[in-house]
Scaffold this motif. Structure first.
Motif, PDB file in Angstrom:
ATOM      1  N   ALA A  20       0.872  -1.311  -0.074  1.00  0.00           N
ATOM      2  CA  ALA A  20      -0.065   0.109   0.211  1.00  0.00           C
ATOM      3  C   ALA A  20       0.794   1.444  -0.066  1.00  0.00           C
ATOM      4  CB  ALA A  20      -0.756  -0.025   1.402  1.00  0.00           C
ATOM      5  N   ASP A  21       0.653   2.273  -0.632  1.00  0.00           N
ATOM      6  CA  ASP A  21       1.051   3.509  -0.681  1.00  0.00           C
ATOM      7  C   ASP A  21       1.480   4.102   0.683  1.00  0.00           C
ATOM      8  OD1 ASP A  21      -1.542   5.874  -1.397  1.00  0.00           O
ATOM      9  OD2 ASP A  21      -1.391   4.381   0.100  1.00  0.00           O
ATOM     10  N   GLU A  22       0.803   3.721   1.892  1.00  0.00           N
ATOM     11  CA  GLU A  22       0.783   4.138   3.267  1.00  0.00           C
ATOM     12  C   GLU A  22       2.261   3.702   3.889  1.00  0.00           C
ATOM     13  OE1 GLU A  22      -0.389   6.311   6.542  1.00  0.00           O
ATOM     14  OE2 GLU A  22      -1.173   6.174   4.625  1.00  0.00           O
ATOM     15  N   VAL A  23       2.539   2.241   3.279  1.00  0.00           N
ATOM     16  CA  VAL A  23       3.831   1.586   3.751  1.00  0.00           C
ATOM     17  C   VAL A  23       5.080   2.438   3.116  1.00  0.00           C
ATOM     18  CG1 VAL A  23       5.162  -0.503   3.298  1.00  0.00           C
ATOM     19  CG2 VAL A  23       2.608  -0.563   3.855  1.00  0.00           C
ATOM     20  N   LYS A  25       5.050   5.552   2.187  1.00  0.00           N
ATOM     21  CA  LYS A  25       5.233   6.719   3.128  1.00  0.00           C
ATOM     22  C   LYS A  25       5.927   6.680   4.456  1.00  0.00           C
ATOM     23  CE  LYS A  25       0.912   9.096   1.293  1.00  0.00           C
ATOM     24  NZ  LYS A  25      -0.099   9.538   1.744  1.00  0.00           N
ATOM     25  N   VAL A  26       5.627   5.246   5.134  1.00  0.00           N
ATOM     26  CA  VAL A  26       6.176   5.307   6.381  1.00  0.00           C
ATOM     27  C   VAL A  26       7.488   5.026   6.280  1.00  0.00           C
ATOM     28  CG1 VAL A  26       6.336   3.742   8.357  1.00  0.00           C
ATOM     29  CG2 VAL A  26       4.074   4.728   7.730  1.00  0.00           C
ATOM     30  N   ILE A  27       7.995   3.966   5.199  1.00  0.00           N
ATOM     31  CA  ILE A  27       9.540   3.940   5.147  1.00  0.00           C
ATOM     32  C   ILE A  27      10.170   5.238   4.610  1.00  0.00           C
ATOM     33  CG2 ILE A  27      10.893   2.817   3.241  1.00  0.00           C
ATOM     34  CD1 ILE A  27       8.880   0.481   3.002  1.00  0.00           C
ATOM     35  N   ALA A  28       9.526   5.997   3.662  1.00  0.00           N
ATOM     36  CA  ALA A  28      10.397   7.188   3.542  1.00  0.00           C
ATOM     37  C   ALA A  28      10.639   8.142   4.906  1.00  0.00           C
ATOM     38  CB  ALA A  28       9.368   8.073   2.563  1.00  0.00           C
ATOM     39  N   GLY A  29       9.415   8.298   5.487  1.00  0.00           N
ATOM     40  CA  GLY A  29       9.361   8.882   6.736  1.00  0.00           C
ATOM     41  C   GLY A  29      10.539   8.608   7.829  1.00  0.00           C
ATOM     42  N   LEU A  30      10.516   7.201   7.956  1.00  0.00           N
ATOM     43  CA  LEU A  30      11.547   6.776   8.874  1.00  0.00           C
ATOM     44  C   LEU A  30      13.123   6.952   8.261  1.00  0.00           C
ATOM     45  CD1 LEU A  30       9.811   3.418   9.872  1.00  0.00           C
ATOM     46  CD2 LEU A  30      10.189   5.371  11.263  1.00  0.00           C
ATOM     47  N   ALA A  31      13.021   6.877   7.241  1.00  0.00           N
ATOM     48  CA  ALA A  31      14.591   7.105   6.606  1.00  0.00           C
ATOM     49  C   ALA A  31      14.748   8.377   6.584  1.00  0.00           C
ATOM     50  CB  ALA A  31      14.366   6.595   5.092  1.00  0.00           C
ATOM     51  N   THR A  32      13.778   9.270   6.546  1.00  0.00           N
ATOM     52  CA  THR A  32      13.943  10.949   6.751  1.00  0.00           C
ATOM     53  C   THR A  32      14.298  11.287   8.239  1.00  0.00           C
ATOM     54  OG1 THR A  32      12.465  11.354   4.881  1.00  0.00           O
ATOM     55  CG2 THR A  32      13.162  13.217   6.426  1.00  0.00           C
ATOM     56  N   ILE A  33      13.598  10.649   9.066  1.00  0.00           N
ATOM     57  CA  ILE A  33      13.871  11.113  10.514  1.00  0.00           C
ATOM     58  C   ILE A  33      15.150  10.606  11.261  1.00  0.00           C
ATOM     59  CG2 ILE A  33      11.790  11.831  11.125  1.00  0.00           C
ATOM     60  CD1 ILE A  33      11.492   9.344  12.660  1.00  0.00           C
ATOM     61  N   GLU A  34      15.640   9.729  10.504  1.00  0.00           N
ATOM     62  CA  GLU A  34      17.150   9.216  10.938  1.00  0.00           C
ATOM     63  C   GLU A  34      18.348  10.111  10.609  1.00  0.00           C
ATOM     64  OE1 GLU A  34      17.329   5.366   9.003  1.00  0.00           O
ATOM     65  OE2 GLU A  34      16.337   4.491  10.418  1.00  0.00           O
ATOM     66  N   ILE A  35      18.128  11.057   9.523  1.00  0.00           N
ATOM     67  CA  ILE A  35      19.073  11.824   9.096  1.00  0.00           C
ATOM     68  C   ILE A  35      19.375  12.989  10.271  1.00  0.00           C
ATOM     69  CG2 ILE A  35      19.864  13.589   7.324  1.00  0.00           C
ATOM     70  CD1 ILE A  35      19.645  10.487   6.281  1.00  0.00           C
ATOM     71  N   LYS A  36      20.630  13.114  10.386  1.00  0.00           N
ATOM     72  CA  LYS A  36      21.131  14.248  11.504  1.00  0.00           C
ATOM     73  C   LYS A  36      20.752  15.561  10.810  1.00  0.00           C
ATOM     74  CE  LYS A  36      24.799  16.240  14.126  1.00  0.00           C
ATOM     75  NZ  LYS A  36      25.340  15.900  15.389  1.00  0.00           N
ATOM     76  N   GLY A  37      20.238  16.614  11.626  1.00  0.00           N
ATOM     77  CA  GLY A  37      19.724  17.812  11.103  1.00  0.00           C
ATOM     78  C   GLY A  37      18.166  17.944  10.928  1.00  0.00           C
ATOM     79  N   VAL A  38      17.422  16.838  10.801  1.00  0.00           N
ATOM     80  CA  VAL A  38      15.985  16.790  10.531  1.00  0.00           C
ATOM     81  C   VAL A  38      15.304  16.767  11.934  1.00  0.00           C
ATOM     82  CG1 VAL A  38      14.090  15.583   9.604  1.00  0.00           C
ATOM     83  CG2 VAL A  38      16.266  15.424   8.366  1.00  0.00           C
ATOM     84  N   ALA A  39      14.616  18.103  12.240  1.00  0.00           N
ATOM     85  CA  ALA A  39      13.881  18.048  13.536  1.00  0.00           C
ATOM     86  C   ALA A  39      12.453  17.315  13.436  1.00  0.00           C
ATOM     87  CB  ALA A  39      13.483  19.392  13.718  1.00  0.00           C
ATOM     88  N   GLY A  40      12.174  17.140  12.154  1.00  0.00           N
ATOM     89  CA  GLY A  40      10.781  16.222  12.040  1.00  0.00           C
ATOM     90  C   GLY A  40       9.919  16.492  10.753  1.00  0.00           C
ATOM     91  N   MET A  41       8.950  15.936  10.486  1.00  0.00           N
ATOM     92  CA  MET A  41       8.165  16.011   9.360  1.00  0.00           C
ATOM     93  C   MET A  41       7.171  17.077   9.649  1.00  0.00           C
ATOM     94  SD  MET A  41       9.477  13.606   7.691  1.00  0.00           S
ATOM     95  CE  MET A  41       8.471  13.777   6.337  1.00  0.00           C
ATOM     96  N   SER A  42       6.714  17.490   8.470  1.00  0.00           N
ATOM     97  CA  SER A  42       5.660  18.746   8.583  1.00  0.00           C
ATOM     98  C   SER A  42       4.418  18.422   8.123  1.00  0.00           C
ATOM     99  CB  SER A  42       6.282  20.119   7.756  1.00  0.00           C
ATOM    100  OG  SER A  42       5.409  21.145   7.686  1.00  0.00           O
ATOM    101  N   GLY A  43       3.442  18.682   8.886  1.00  0.00           N
ATOM    102  CA  GLY A  43       2.088  18.369   8.502  1.00  0.00           C
ATOM    103  C   GLY A  43       1.665  19.445   7.573  1.00  0.00           C
ATOM    104  N   GLY A  44       2.268  20.857   7.352  1.00  0.00           N
ATOM    105  CA  GLY A  44       1.592  21.701   6.624  1.00  0.00           C
ATOM    106  C   GLY A  44       1.925  23.041   7.423  1.00  0.00           C
ATOM    107  N   LEU A  45       1.457  24.070   6.794  1.00  0.00           N
ATOM    108  CA  LEU A  45       1.441  25.533   7.484  1.00  0.00           C
ATOM    109  C   LEU A  45       0.226  25.859   8.237  1.00  0.00           C
ATOM    110  CD1 LEU A  45       3.720  27.336   4.590  1.00  0.00           C
ATOM    111  CD2 LEU A  45       4.495  26.430   6.475  1.00  0.00           C
TER     112      LEU A  45
END
Length: 132
Positions: A20-23, A25-45
């Motif tokens: 599923a596309d949700e899977v 998304k979660v893989i991409a999110g976990l790979a992103t927040i592991e990077i030093k310098g990323v404070a978190g994901m944004s839900g928009g403005l």
């Protein structure tokens, strides 16, 4: 499972495998927040300020477009203050591409990093030191 949410289906001798596309998304999110310098994901403005998502909402800061064999990923992130944004963004792109390809078998053709804000984590620490 919603048939529109299936991004990849593969038939084997024993049946089918669906991702599923949700899977993705979660893989991409976990790979992103592991990077030093990323404070978190944004839900928009919200009111002109970037809303930071917790670990449970990683997929909300990500959009994916997936075909039968290829995928494109759009990430919406908040960076830590003081880092070099282009360097961290390049690390995010590489990490997400590798993780999604390795875990799903899809070919990632694009990873777009949209920086929505900067987190100033050290401000509260400075105020504590002034008070003492």
């Amino acid at each position: 499972m919603d048939p529109n949410a299936i991004v990849r289906e593969e038939r084997t001798g024993l049946g089918s495998i669906r991702i599923a596309d949700e899977v993705v998304k979660v893989i991409a999110g976990l790979a992103t927040i592991e990077i030093k310098g990323v404070a978190g994901m944004s839900g928009g403005l919200a009111g002109g300020i970037a809303e930071m998502l917790g670990r449970k909402n990683l997929a909300k800061g990500i959009k994916v477009e997936v075909g039968e064999k290829e995928a494109a990923v759009d990430l919406f992130v908040i960076m830590e203050y003081g880092i070099r944004i282009p360097d961290v963004a390049a690390q995010i792109q590489e990490s997400v591409k590798n993780a999604v390809e390795r875990m799903t078998g899809l070919i990632v053709v694009e990873v777009n990093v949209n920086v929505q804000g900067v987190a100033f984590a050290s401000e509260s620490r400075e105020e504590e030191h002034r008070v003492r």
